[in-house]
Design a protein around this motif. Structure first.
Motif, PDB file in Angstrom:
ATOM      1  N   HIS A 181      42.784  10.121  81.231  1.00  0.00           N
ATOM      2  CA  HIS A 181      41.681  10.920  82.058  1.00  0.00           C
ATOM      3  C   HIS A 181      41.869  11.209  83.420  1.00  0.00           C
ATOM      4  CE1 HIS A 181      38.582  11.414  78.902  1.00  0.00           C
ATOM      5  NE2 HIS A 181      39.149  10.228  78.498  1.00  0.00           N
TER       6      HIS A 181
ATOM      7  N   THR B 216      31.241  13.457  77.917  1.00  0.00           N
ATOM      8  CA  THR B 216      32.440  13.793  77.121  1.00  0.00           C
ATOM      9  C   THR B 216      32.698  12.158  76.502  1.00  0.00           C
ATOM     10  OG1 THR B 216      33.621  15.329  78.083  1.00  0.00           O
ATOM     11  CG2 THR B 216      34.620  14.276  76.483  1.00  0.00           C
TER      12      THR B 216
ATOM     13  N   ASP C  99      35.236   9.737  74.107  1.00  0.00           N
ATOM     14  CA  ASP C  99      36.591  10.019  74.051  1.00  0.00           C
ATOM     15  C   ASP C  99      37.257   8.768  73.476  1.00  0.00           C
ATOM     16  OD1 ASP C  99      38.744  11.796  73.632  1.00  0.00           O
ATOM     17  OD2 ASP C  99      39.354  11.099  75.728  1.00  0.00           O
TER      18      ASP C  99
ATOM     19  N   SER D 128      33.214   4.652  71.245  1.00  0.00           N
ATOM     20  CA  SER D 128      34.011   5.386  71.924  1.00  0.00           C
ATOM     21  C   SER D 128      34.593   4.598  72.941  1.00  0.00           C
ATOM     22  CB  SER D 128      33.419   6.787  72.523  1.00  0.00           C
ATOM     23  OG  SER D 128      33.163   7.545  71.473  1.00  0.00           O
TER      24      SER D 128
ATOM     25  N   PRO E 102      41.226   8.573  73.629  1.00  0.00           N
ATOM     26  CA  PRO E 102      42.243   9.516  73.645  1.00  0.00           C
ATOM     27  C   PRO E 102      43.426   9.387  72.969  1.00  0.00           C
ATOM     28  CG  PRO E 102      41.543   8.214  75.884  1.00  0.00           C
ATOM     29  CD  PRO E 102      40.572   7.809  74.778  1.00  0.00           C
TER      30      PRO E 102
ATOM     31  N   PRO F  10      40.302  14.631  79.348  1.00  0.00           N
ATOM     32  CA  PRO F  10      40.591  14.092  78.208  1.00  0.00           C
ATOM     33  C   PRO F  10      42.181  14.838  77.859  1.00  0.00           C
ATOM     34  CG  PRO F  10      38.463  14.633  77.714  1.00  0.00           C
ATOM     35  CD  PRO F  10      38.743  15.384  79.091  1.00  0.00           C
TER      36      PRO F  10
END
Length: 137
Positions: free
Chosen positions: A64, A4, A6, A20, A8, A133
Motif C-alpha cells: 500500500h 478499501t 484488501d 481482510s 494484497p 493496493p
C-alpha cells in the motif's frame, strides 16, 4: 474519504477467508490511514514468531505504498508478558525510528494454540506517496 478492504497480492495470504488484512482509508488530500488486522506467524520461539509477524506487516504496508516507518500505533498481544523484553528486542530491529504509540496486553491464548504473539498496527501514509493496493513503495 474512500475505504478499501484488501488482501494484497504479494503479501502473505490471510489464514482464512473471514477477514481482510488491510483497511485503507484514503483521505481527500491524498494521505491515507492503513489499519492492519492482527498478524501471527509460525516459529518455535517468540523471537521467530515476532520476526515473522513484522515481516508480514512490512509486506502488507509495502503493498500500500507504506513501510514500517509509517506505523503510528501498534497493539501487541502476548501469551506471556514476562517475555516482553524478548519481543522488545525484535521489535527494535524493525521499528528503528521514533517509536509509535503502543499498547501491549497479556492474553490467555490466541486463536491458534501455537501462537505466542499477535500484532496489529495503524500506519499513516503521507499524501506525497499516493500508493494504493498493489503499489510497491
Amino acid at each position: 474519504m474512500e475505504i478499501t478492504l484488501d488482501n494484497p497480492a504479494g503479501a502473505p495470504r490471510p489464514l482464512n477467508a473471514y477477514y481482510s488484512q488491510v483497511a485503507r482509508v484514503q483521505q481527500a488530500d491524498g494521505s491515507a490511514l492503513l489499519f492492519l488486522s492482527g498478524q501471527i506467524a509460525e516459529g518455535a520461539t517468540l523471537a521467530e514468531q515476532s520476526r515473522g509477524v513484522f515481516e508480514t506487516i512490512d509486506a502488507l504496508l509495502r503493498a500500500h505504498g507504506a513501510g514500517l516507518a509509517d506505523v503510528v500505533n501498534i497493539r501487541t498481544y502476548l501469551t506471556d508478558i514476562d517475555r516482553l523484553a524478548e519481543y522488545g528486542a525484535v521489535r527494535q530491529e524493525f521499528l528503528t525510528g521514533t517509536p509509535p504509540t503502543s499498547m501491549t496486553f497479556e492474553v490467555s491464548r490466541l486463536f491458534r494454540p501455537e501462537a505466542q504473539i499477535e500484532i496489529e498496527v495503524v500506519a499513516a501514509v503521507p499524501a506525497a506517496r499516493r500508493g494504493g493496493p498493489g503499489t510497491a513503495a
